[in-house]
Design a protein around this motif. Sequence first.
Motif, PDB file in Angstrom:
ATOM      1  N   VAL A 291      -7.708  10.744   1.495  1.00 14.19           N
ATOM      2  CA  VAL A 291      -6.765  11.479   2.334  1.00 14.19           C
ATOM      3  C   VAL A 291      -6.938  12.956   2.036  1.00 14.19           C
ATOM      4  O   VAL A 291      -6.849  13.380   0.874  1.00 14.19           O
ATOM      5  CB  VAL A 291      -5.310  11.042   2.063  1.00 14.19           C
TER       6      VAL A 291
ATOM      7  N   LEU B  55      -0.812   3.891   3.032  1.00 13.82           N
ATOM      8  CA  LEU B  55      -1.991   3.566   3.834  1.00 13.82           C
ATOM      9  C   LEU B  55      -1.782   2.166   4.408  1.00 13.82           C
ATOM     10  O   LEU B  55      -2.220   1.161   3.849  1.00 13.82           O
ATOM     11  CB  LEU B  55      -3.253   3.656   2.979  1.00 13.82           C
TER      12      LEU B  55
ATOM     13  N   VAL C 132      -8.088  10.773   7.239  1.00 14.18           N
ATOM     14  CA  VAL C 132      -8.117   9.555   6.426  1.00 14.18           C
ATOM     15  C   VAL C 132      -9.506   8.954   6.585  1.00 14.18           C
ATOM     16  O   VAL C 132      -9.890   8.531   7.677  1.00 14.18           O
ATOM     17  CB  VAL C 132      -7.044   8.546   6.865  1.00 14.18           C
TER      18      VAL C 132
ATOM     19  N   ARG D  17      -4.373   2.431   9.088  1.00 17.44           N
ATOM     20  CA  ARG D  17      -5.134   3.348   8.247  1.00 17.44           C
ATOM     21  C   ARG D  17      -6.577   3.496   8.729  1.00 17.44           C
ATOM     22  O   ARG D  17      -7.167   4.576   8.622  1.00 17.44           O
ATOM     23  CB  ARG D  17      -5.101   2.884   6.786  1.00 17.44           C
TER      24      ARG D  17
ATOM     25  N   VAL E  41      -1.947   8.004   8.263  1.00 17.27           N
ATOM     26  CA  VAL E  41      -1.295   7.789   6.975  1.00 17.27           C
ATOM     27  C   VAL E  41       0.186   8.094   7.126  1.00 17.27           C
ATOM     28  O   VAL E  41       0.580   9.037   7.817  1.00 17.27           O
ATOM     29  CB  VAL E  41      -1.927   8.680   5.867  1.00 17.27           C
TER      30      VAL E  41
ATOM     31  N   ASN F 117       0.795  -1.233   0.000  1.00 13.67           N
ATOM     32  CA  ASN F 117       0.000   0.000   0.000  1.00 13.67           C
ATOM     33  C   ASN F 117       0.828   1.284   0.000  1.00 13.67           C
ATOM     34  O   ASN F 117       0.440   2.291   0.586  1.00 13.67           O
ATOM     35  CB  ASN F 117      -0.961  -0.006   1.206  1.00 13.67           C
TER      36      ASN F 117
ATOM     37  N   LYS G   7     -12.339   6.180   5.308  1.00  8.30           N
ATOM     38  CA  LYS G   7     -12.590   4.934   4.586  1.00  8.30           C
ATOM     39  C   LYS G   7     -13.916   5.054   3.854  1.00  8.30           C
ATOM     40  O   LYS G   7     -14.976   5.171   4.463  1.00  8.30           O
ATOM     41  CB  LYS G   7     -12.628   3.748   5.556  1.00  8.30           C
TER      42      LYS G   7
ATOM     43  N   TYR H  47      -9.827   4.756   0.223  1.00  7.92           N
ATOM     44  CA  TYR H  47      -9.688   5.767   1.269  1.00  7.92           C
ATOM     45  C   TYR H  47      -9.500   7.146   0.646  1.00  7.92           C
ATOM     46  O   TYR H  47      -8.891   7.284  -0.412  1.00  7.92           O
ATOM     47  CB  TYR H  47      -8.473   5.458   2.159  1.00  7.92           C
TER      48      TYR H  47
END
Length: 367
Positions: free
Chosen positions: A144, A94, A134, A99, A104, A75, A136, A142
């Motif tokens: 950011v 992430l 961050v 995460r 992050v 990731n 989801k 995700y």
Amino acid sequence: MASWRSIGAALVAASAFVATIAAAEPGSPPRLYTNQAFVEESTAAPTLAIEDPMAVLAFVLGQLPDRVKVYPTENYYYFSFIHNHVRYAGNIRLDAVDRDNGKVNFAYYPDLAEWKDEDPITYRLLDATHGVTVEKLEPLVYRVTYGRRGVVFELNDLRDVKPPAATLAADETYIGPVFDESAMRFFLVFNRKLKIFHYVLDETIAIADQLVPLPDSDRIVVGKRTGFAYYRDHKIDRKILIGVFEGNSRVNNYFDGPFDQLPDNFIEGETLRDAILAVDPKLAGKIDRFGISPGGQDRYLIAPYRHYRSDDDLLAFHTCATNKRIPAARYYECFVFDDDTGLLADTRNPPKNKVRGHPKKTAGKRP
């Protein structure tokens, strides 16, 4: 045929090119890179507060499109840029560990090169206390956000990737799919009887390389683009990764091997930890299910391949695999190499417990 030493050097040089953000569409013509663009970027006056990680984060997010794809399975979203005539490399990560807790990882540094010492790395574990959120959106997706800028990071969804049954030996357990930053895909497998790991090339998809056999053994093939070397298994129709060009490992570029792209999103339960503890029971209570030590500074190294410089380094695998003095039950040990002791089948020494090096590219919670 050019030597693999010269090909590897060319690969190191090629990795210094800075790619544009836009992704090539399937079936589109190749992207053109020009020396003019390289020179003009290298000679431009600095405009970025490089010592301020939040300013660099704002710059990186501002240069990205609204949605990006993160291919590597640990990731990492890698990037590079030239500032004040120096090439920088970095990553936004992430991490599967934190995460979902709104964190992050962000790192950048002057890029590695064999002719100079390593420069310090700038690293931050960012969250809401730094003004970074961050969110989801859905499994493996995700957003950011920093300031007014948000970017959606789509992680590589390989949940349905499984090796064909005929690809695994009777004593092997499938750990998970590996998508390396080199664009090569592997199956990470563990041999329960011999207590060894292998990266098996995933050939259920078109591979992103051209494989060329060595002149002295067509059992060994080497990628023209990556420099990755594979052995064509005598027992099963598959290719086992046996070599990564040493020069690429030394400068920690995209062709340094898949040791740093374990299948974090797809490891089921204790599968990986159980395999590691089978190799080294002394680690019981000292690693989590990802093989990470308490505090996150170290991770168990899974790199059974050799860092090679020449064809002769690779031919040792073929010599071992065809050696009638090696018991048939230990055949797959011929494809595990320890930098200190050599081929496992020749030395009869177990793989050593090693932790990751390369703190630059895998910067974050562990080296």
